[in-house]
Design a protein around this motif. Sequence first.
Motif, PDB file in Angstrom:
ATOM      1  N   ASP A  55       0.936  -1.193   0.023  1.00 26.90           N
ATOM      2  CA  ASP A  55      -0.106  -0.116   0.059  1.00 26.90           C
ATOM      3  C   ASP A  55       0.720   1.240  -0.207  1.00 26.90           C
ATOM      4  O   ASP A  55       0.616   2.300  -0.575  1.00 26.90           O
ATOM      5  CB  ASP A  55      -0.901  -0.041   1.098  1.00 26.90           C
ATOM      6  CG  ASP A  55      -1.944  -0.961   1.084  1.00 26.90           C
ATOM      7  OD1 ASP A  55      -2.335  -1.531   0.053  1.00 26.90           O
ATOM      8  OD2 ASP A  55      -2.597  -1.399   2.177  1.00 26.90           O
ATOM      9  N   ILE A  56       1.857   1.193   0.680  1.00 27.69           N
ATOM     10  CA  ILE A  56       2.850   2.245   0.739  1.00 27.69           C
ATOM     11  C   ILE A  56       3.504   2.665  -0.434  1.00 27.69           C
ATOM     12  O   ILE A  56       3.619   3.645  -1.009  1.00 27.69           O
ATOM     13  CB  ILE A  56       3.759   1.938   1.834  1.00 27.69           C
ATOM     14  CG1 ILE A  56       3.274   2.111   3.091  1.00 27.69           C
ATOM     15  CG2 ILE A  56       4.900   3.023   1.542  1.00 27.69           C
ATOM     16  CD1 ILE A  56       4.543   1.813   4.338  1.00 27.69           C
ATOM     17  N   ALA A  57       3.931   1.612  -1.134  1.00 29.86           N
ATOM     18  CA  ALA A  57       4.409   1.787  -2.608  1.00 29.86           C
ATOM     19  C   ALA A  57       3.704   2.127  -3.703  1.00 29.86           C
ATOM     20  O   ALA A  57       4.068   2.983  -4.206  1.00 29.86           O
ATOM     21  CB  ALA A  57       4.898   0.302  -3.055  1.00 29.86           C
ATOM     22  N   VAL A  58       2.153   1.651  -3.576  1.00 26.28           N
ATOM     23  CA  VAL A  58       1.183   2.275  -4.342  1.00 26.28           C
ATOM     24  C   VAL A  58       0.995   3.603  -4.320  1.00 26.28           C
ATOM     25  O   VAL A  58       0.849   4.596  -5.116  1.00 26.28           O
ATOM     26  CB  VAL A  58      -0.030   1.344  -4.234  1.00 26.28           C
ATOM     27  CG1 VAL A  58      -1.393   2.265  -4.931  1.00 26.28           C
ATOM     28  CG2 VAL A  58       0.137  -0.062  -4.781  1.00 26.28           C
ATOM     29  N   ALA A  59       1.094   4.278  -3.037  1.00 21.41           N
ATOM     30  CA  ALA A  59       0.760   5.614  -2.553  1.00 21.41           C
ATOM     31  C   ALA A  59       1.965   6.351  -2.998  1.00 21.41           C
ATOM     32  O   ALA A  59       1.760   7.504  -3.270  1.00 21.41           O
ATOM     33  CB  ALA A  59       0.480   5.580  -1.183  1.00 21.41           C
ATOM     34  N   GLN A  60       3.240   6.040  -2.782  1.00 22.01           N
ATOM     35  CA  GLN A  60       4.237   6.523  -3.238  1.00 22.01           C
ATOM     36  C   GLN A  60       4.338   6.769  -4.876  1.00 22.01           C
ATOM     37  O   GLN A  60       4.611   7.734  -5.144  1.00 22.01           O
ATOM     38  CB  GLN A  60       5.534   5.875  -2.817  1.00 22.01           C
ATOM     39  CG  GLN A  60       6.917   6.681  -2.990  1.00 22.01           C
ATOM     40  CD  GLN A  60       6.896   8.032  -2.238  1.00 22.01           C
ATOM     41  OE1 GLN A  60       6.648   8.048  -1.185  1.00 22.01           O
ATOM     42  NE2 GLN A  60       7.280   9.020  -2.836  1.00 22.01           N
ATOM     43  N   ALA A  61       3.979   5.819  -5.515  1.00 22.79           N
ATOM     44  CA  ALA A  61       3.796   6.005  -6.777  1.00 22.79           C
ATOM     45  C   ALA A  61       2.998   6.909  -7.252  1.00 22.79           C
ATOM     46  O   ALA A  61       3.132   7.671  -8.357  1.00 22.79           O
ATOM     47  CB  ALA A  61       3.412   4.530  -7.594  1.00 22.79           C
ATOM     48  N   ARG A  62       1.671   6.814  -6.713  1.00 16.92           N
ATOM     49  CA  ARG A  62       0.607   7.811  -7.041  1.00 16.92           C
ATOM     50  C   ARG A  62       1.370   9.399  -6.700  1.00 16.92           C
ATOM     51  O   ARG A  62       1.226  10.290  -7.460  1.00 16.92           O
ATOM     52  CB  ARG A  62      -0.549   7.660  -6.133  1.00 16.92           C
ATOM     53  CG  ARG A  62      -1.299   6.557  -6.628  1.00 16.92           C
ATOM     54  CD  ARG A  62      -2.627   6.295  -5.903  1.00 16.92           C
ATOM     55  NE  ARG A  62      -3.230   5.141  -6.384  1.00 16.92           N
ATOM     56  CZ  ARG A  62      -4.141   4.701  -5.632  1.00 16.92           C
ATOM     57  NH1 ARG A  62      -4.880   5.050  -4.745  1.00 16.92           N
ATOM     58  NH2 ARG A  62      -5.185   3.519  -6.123  1.00 16.92           N
ATOM     59  N   LEU A  63       1.780   9.340  -5.733  1.00 18.59           N
ATOM     60  CA  LEU A  63       2.374  10.677  -5.195  1.00 18.59           C
ATOM     61  C   LEU A  63       3.410  11.331  -6.321  1.00 18.59           C
ATOM     62  O   LEU A  63       3.434  12.382  -6.678  1.00 18.59           O
ATOM     63  CB  LEU A  63       3.005  10.652  -3.866  1.00 18.59           C
ATOM     64  CG  LEU A  63       3.733  11.971  -3.282  1.00 18.59           C
ATOM     65  CD1 LEU A  63       2.918  13.327  -3.146  1.00 18.59           C
ATOM     66  CD2 LEU A  63       4.374  11.665  -1.934  1.00 18.59           C
ATOM     67  N   ASP A  64       4.418  10.332  -6.657  1.00 19.81           N
ATOM     68  CA  ASP A  64       5.200  10.807  -7.601  1.00 19.81           C
ATOM     69  C   ASP A  64       4.797  10.864  -8.925  1.00 19.81           C
ATOM     70  O   ASP A  64       5.236  12.050  -9.585  1.00 19.81           O
ATOM     71  CB  ASP A  64       6.402   9.358  -7.683  1.00 19.81           C
ATOM     72  CG  ASP A  64       7.348   9.296  -6.545  1.00 19.81           C
ATOM     73  OD1 ASP A  64       7.300  10.127  -5.793  1.00 19.81           O
ATOM     74  OD2 ASP A  64       7.750   8.198  -6.394  1.00 19.81           O
ATOM     75  N   ALA A  65       3.751  10.359  -9.410  1.00 18.52           N
ATOM     76  CA  ALA A  65       2.924  10.655 -10.414  1.00 18.52           C
ATOM     77  C   ALA A  65       2.216  11.876 -10.588  1.00 18.52           C
ATOM     78  O   ALA A  65       2.490  12.824 -11.431  1.00 18.52           O
ATOM     79  CB  ALA A  65       1.903   9.722 -10.834  1.00 18.52           C
ATOM     80  N   LEU A  66       1.668  12.379  -9.292  1.00 14.32           N
ATOM     81  CA  LEU A  66       1.216  13.565  -9.178  1.00 14.32           C
ATOM     82  C   LEU A  66       2.301  14.834  -9.233  1.00 14.32           C
ATOM     83  O   LEU A  66       1.894  15.912 -10.020  1.00 14.32           O
ATOM     84  CB  LEU A  66       0.293  13.767  -7.885  1.00 14.32           C
ATOM     85  CG  LEU A  66      -0.847  12.940  -7.915  1.00 14.32           C
ATOM     86  CD1 LEU A  66      -1.542  13.004  -6.473  1.00 14.32           C
ATOM     87  CD2 LEU A  66      -1.795  13.615  -8.677  1.00 14.32           C
ATOM     88  N   LYS A  67       3.212  14.622  -8.584  1.00 13.50           N
ATOM     89  CA  LYS A  67       4.214  15.602  -8.626  1.00 13.50           C
ATOM     90  C   LYS A  67       4.997  15.876 -10.012  1.00 13.50           C
ATOM     91  O   LYS A  67       5.290  16.843 -10.480  1.00 13.50           O
ATOM     92  CB  LYS A  67       5.579  15.294  -7.785  1.00 13.50           C
ATOM     93  CG  LYS A  67       5.006  15.194  -6.149  1.00 13.50           C
ATOM     94  CD  LYS A  67       6.377  14.850  -5.160  1.00 13.50           C
ATOM     95  CE  LYS A  67       6.225  14.994  -3.951  1.00 13.50           C
ATOM     96  NZ  LYS A  67       7.261  14.702  -3.130  1.00 13.50           N
ATOM     97  N   ALA A  68       5.095  14.507 -10.737  1.00 16.75           N
ATOM     98  CA  ALA A  68       5.437  14.719 -12.062  1.00 16.75           C
ATOM     99  C   ALA A  68       4.412  15.519 -13.005  1.00 16.75           C
ATOM    100  O   ALA A  68       4.764  16.155 -13.870  1.00 16.75           O
ATOM    101  CB  ALA A  68       5.901  13.427 -12.645  1.00 16.75           C
ATOM    102  N   ALA A  69       3.133  15.190 -12.857  1.00 18.27           N
ATOM    103  CA  ALA A  69       2.187  15.944 -13.587  1.00 18.27           C
ATOM    104  C   ALA A  69       2.111  17.357 -13.040  1.00 18.27           C
ATOM    105  O   ALA A  69       1.908  18.117 -14.174  1.00 18.27           O
ATOM    106  CB  ALA A  69       0.656  15.106 -13.092  1.00 18.27           C
TER     107      ALA A  69
END
Length: 105
Positions: A55-69
């Motif tokens: 769950d942490i890895a999924v949330a981190q990936a989402r955060l990274d994607a939002l930051k990149a966007a």
Amino acid sequence: MVSAISGSSQVTQYSSSSSSSNAAQEAALEKQIQDLEDQAKAITDQVKAAQVQQDIAVAQARLDALKAADKAAKPDQGQSAPSAAALRQAEFDGEKTTSSNEFWM
């Protein structure tokens, strides 16, 4: 008659030792069950921890994607806008840089 009494005595001894043996086996089985329950709990905790890590890895990936966007949506100030030094130089050279220096003298 003596043989009947001694035979009866042997049965009592066997029953007594059998009870003692059963108690020891029961205690060993109870301990084994407790150990297995502890192992099951530890495994369950490990599975839960692995699920939380996922769950942490999924949330981190989402955060990274939002930051990149966000970064892609906002132009980098240093690259897209002229620097303050470039604007001052353009004003000094008399070039029109913005509508704010339209009446530059």
